[in-house]
Design an enzyme around this catalytic site. Sequence first.
Site, PDB file in Angstrom:
ATOM      1  N   GLY A  44      35.920  68.105  79.701  1.00  0.00           N
ATOM      2  CA  GLY A  44      37.328  67.837  79.440  1.00  0.00           C
ATOM      3  C   GLY A  44      37.855  66.673  80.248  1.00  0.00           C
ATOM      4  O   GLY A  44      38.595  65.819  79.735  1.00  0.00           O
ATOM      5  N   CYS A  45      37.480  66.610  81.508  1.00  0.00           N
ATOM      6  CA  CYS A  45      37.965  65.531  82.377  1.00  0.00           C
ATOM      7  C   CYS A  45      37.376  64.189  81.965  1.00  0.00           C
ATOM      8  O   CYS A  45      38.048  63.156  82.045  1.00  0.00           O
ATOM      9  CB  CYS A  45      37.647  65.850  83.838  1.00  0.00           C
ATOM     10  SG  CYS A  45      38.537  67.307  84.423  1.00  0.00           S
ATOM     11  N   THR A  46      36.134  64.198  81.492  1.00  0.00           N
ATOM     12  CA  THR A  46      35.519  62.968  80.999  1.00  0.00           C
ATOM     13  C   THR A  46      36.239  62.498  79.745  1.00  0.00           C
ATOM     14  O   THR A  46      36.554  61.307  79.610  1.00  0.00           O
ATOM     15  CB  THR A  46      34.027  63.190  80.725  1.00  0.00           C
ATOM     16  OG1 THR A  46      33.390  63.551  81.961  1.00  0.00           O
ATOM     17  CG2 THR A  46      33.371  61.935  80.165  1.00  0.00           C
ATOM     18  N   ALA A  89      38.143  68.072  87.780  1.00  0.00           N
ATOM     19  CA  ALA A  89      36.832  67.705  88.335  1.00  0.00           C
ATOM     20  C   ALA A  89      36.183  66.584  87.541  1.00  0.00           C
ATOM     21  O   ALA A  89      35.979  66.706  86.326  1.00  0.00           O
ATOM     22  CB  ALA A  89      35.909  68.914  88.365  1.00  0.00           C
ATOM     23  N   ALA A 144      39.667  61.064  80.817  1.00  0.00           N
ATOM     24  CA  ALA A 144      39.519  59.777  81.516  1.00  0.00           C
ATOM     25  C   ALA A 144      39.148  58.665  80.542  1.00  0.00           C
ATOM     26  O   ALA A 144      39.696  57.555  80.622  1.00  0.00           O
ATOM     27  CB  ALA A 144      38.471  59.904  82.618  1.00  0.00           C
TER      28      ALA A 144
END
Length: 155
Positions: A45-47, A40, A50
């Site tokens: 974590g995804c930030t 998401a 990325a």
Amino acid sequence: MQRLSNGDSAPEFTLTDATGTDVRLSDLRGRKVVAYFYPAAGTPGCTKEACDFRDSLASLTSAGYAVVGISPDPPAKLASFTDKEALTFPLLSDGDHAVAEAWGAWGEKKNYGRTYEGLIRSTVVLDEDGVVTNAQYNVRATGHVAKLRRDLGID
């Protein structure tokens, strides 16, 4: 769920990016590809993951790799995430998670004692012909890009 392994041909896809443009895997033929699946946009974590890809993009590109991020998020959310984090590689929307399923990045997850179906944080590396050279599943967001760079001999 069938996961991809080295030597497998990656399943073709056409997905919409953050700008509303269709991106086909076949458009990337002739370049090595790092396709990473994340749950998401905008989550911690995804930030982190990325931004690690963003910060490593020059060295990955110099080594001949194109990077694409794939999540179930709609294009509008991907556009906001791209702008907020100044991401410089395409994020693709897999809203029905069909690509994640075909690539082995969708399946049973456990979180806080709850079992459910969801996106499994994964990275699949392809050669110039779309053949898998490295497939990693259940990766951790923090430190993953650095490990991937080591695995690819880019450090």
